[in-house]
Design a protein around this motif. Structure first.
Motif, mmCIF file in Angstrom:
data_model
loop_
_atom_site.group_PDB
_atom_site.id
_atom_site.type_symbol
_atom_site.label_atom_id
_atom_site.label_comp_id
_atom_site.label_asym_id
_atom_site.label_seq_id
_atom_site.Cartn_x
_atom_site.Cartn_y
_atom_site.Cartn_z
ATOM 1 N N ASN A 1 -16.085 43.287 -38.406
ATOM 2 C CA ASN A 1 -15.309 44.526 -38.312
ATOM 3 C C ASN A 1 -15.458 45.083 -36.894
ATOM 4 O OD1 ASN A 1 -14.337 47.142 -38.341
ATOM 5 N ND2 ASN A 1 -15.178 47.650 -40.356
ATOM 6 N N PHE A 2 -14.395 44.880 -36.083
ATOM 7 C CA PHE A 2 -14.385 45.346 -34.699
ATOM 8 C C PHE A 2 -13.363 46.465 -34.520
ATOM 9 C CE2 PHE A 2 -16.010 41.006 -34.536
ATOM 10 C CZ PHE A 2 -17.047 41.080 -33.618
ATOM 11 N N LEU A 3 -13.071 47.210 -35.564
ATOM 12 C CA LEU A 3 -12.090 48.281 -35.482
ATOM 13 C C LEU A 3 -12.471 49.255 -34.365
ATOM 14 C CD1 LEU A 3 -11.186 47.232 -38.321
ATOM 15 C CD2 LEU A 3 -10.958 49.594 -39.021
ATOM 16 N N GLY A 4 -11.490 49.553 -33.537
ATOM 17 C CA GLY A 4 -11.694 50.596 -32.535
ATOM 18 C C GLY A 4 -12.722 50.289 -31.472
ATOM 19 N N ILE A 5 -13.125 49.024 -31.321
ATOM 20 C CA ILE A 5 -14.118 48.774 -30.268
ATOM 21 C C ILE A 5 -13.458 48.907 -28.899
ATOM 22 C CG2 ILE A 5 -15.510 47.198 -31.668
ATOM 23 C CD1 ILE A 5 -14.526 44.998 -29.602
#
Lengths: 189, 197
Positions: B131-135
């Motif tokens: 989960n790399f959301l918004g990185i």
């Protein structure tokens, strides 16, 4: 607490196994498949699948139940009278399930399907196809989509930013992360 | 999985560190405490079910370490060697990773959402359902990695290299991609628009 996330290539879905540290009776969320990796996770950790929690009765989330019941004498909990013709114990909003030392709260979360429920164990929420990392579940029509989004906003987001989300598909998340980055949650109803 | 406990300091809402009653701010010596935990982890099976929210780790060698069921939310990792580490069901959301060696790592069902990642190689790694959301990723290489089912929704990627990667079911919806190199990767198997599962 022992906790495992298992992936089924068949339905591209996640199953979750939760049991006591010392081994013993465990529960399984959404057994989409019953394969060697699941059996190994159960047996290597001296667990016994005593309870099956179904978030919704779509095949990718329940297809492992028949095989599983040939090995383990497990009770099924679902918002349906039966799953694959196997009788289930009915769950509905605010039910508290006592599964050994685990206390699990049922939250009705319709939208993706009419029988969709989520299960809250402490700070861990099993959402099925209601909500996943950066996305929401498919819905049949605009009404169902509105119902799903309203359910997420009314019942799920208030649980707290640090509540962990374990969805039926894709990686885990947190409610706080979804509030910030899930593009669907900003939709107008 | 870690179990959150509140810091014992009155009025503090932060989570207590593992093996302590206080959070990273109110612990009398959080740096030494974390060093002890890491020392024990290196000589055992790794970090398991520990709450390490907000910690700072610098110039440590955690190569090959197993990290499972941990919270490292808002942690700061600088020049940390994580090569060959196995990170599973752990939460590094809102963390900062600078100049860390994350090559040959296995990241399975782990969360880095909202993190800032700078000058970190994730090459030759197995990153399944990350989960790399918004990185915010700057100068990060995922070359030769399996990124199956990983989600970069709403991320900001600048000078990010994903050459020769498996992008099957990887999501890049609403991602801002300044300079991203997908050479030799199966972008046709990835999702670049808002689409439901």
């Amino acid at each position: 607490m022992k906790f495992f996330s298992l992936f089924s290539g068949a339905g591209m879905a996640n199953s979750y196994l939760v049991g006591p540290d010392e081994g013993g009776d465990a529960f399984l969320v959404d057994p989409g498949v019953f394969d060697a990796s699941l059996l190994q996770a159960v047996e290597d950790n001296r667990l016994f699948v005593r309870w099956i929690l179904v978030t919704h009765a779509h095949s990718g989330h329940v297809n492992g139940i028949r095989s599983l019941l040939k090995v383990y004498d497990a009770a099924i909990y679902a918002n349906q009278p039966s799953i694959l013709d196997v009788p289930a114990r009915h769950v509905e909003e605010a039910h508290q399930l006592s599964l050994g030392d685990f206390r699990v709260r049922v939250i009705e979360t319709p939208g993706h399907s009419i029988d969709s429920v989520s299960y809250l164990l402490g700070h861990m929420l099993f959402t099925g196809d209601l909500l996943s990392a950066g996305s929401i579940g498919k819905t049949r029509d605009g009404y169902a989509r509105g119902l799903l989004l309203a359910t997420v906003r009314k019942k799920i987001l208030p649980l707290g930013d640090e509540v962990l989300v374990f969805p039926g598909h894709g990686p885990p998340s947190k409610i706080g992360i979804e509030k910030l980055y899930n593009p669907f949650l900003g939709e107008k109803l | 999985m870690y179990v959150p406990r509140p810091c014992a300091e009155k009025g503090c809402g932060r989570p207590a560190l593992a093996e302590s009653n206080n959070c990273v701010v109110h612990h009398p010596d959080a740096v030494a405490h974390v060093k002890e935990i890491l020392k024990a982890a290196r000589s055992s099976s790794g970090l398991r079910d520990l709450d390490l929210a907000g910690i700072t780790i610098q110039d440590e060698d955690l190569s090959g370490l197993q990290i499972s069921g941990c919270r490292l939310t808002a942690a700061t990792l600088t020049r940390v060697k994580l090569a060959g580490a196995f990170i599973q069901l752990s939460f590094l959301d809102r963390a900062t990773l600078r100049e860390c060696d994350v090559t040959r790592v296995s990241i399975i069902n782990a969360v880095l959402a909202g993190s800032r990642v700078e000058n970190c190689p994730f090459e030759d790694s197995e990153i399944i359902q990350g989960n790399f959301l918004g990185i915010r990723g700057v100068a990060v290489s995922f070359d030769h990695s399996d990124l199956y089912g990983s989600r970069f929704i709403g991320s900001w990627l600048d000078k990010v290299s994903m050459r020769d990667c498996n992008l099957t079911r990887a999501h890049f919806d609403s991602a801002h991609r300044a300079v991203v190199d997908f050479h030799m990767s199966n972008t046709n198997e990835a999702l670049f628009i808002e689409e439901e599962p």
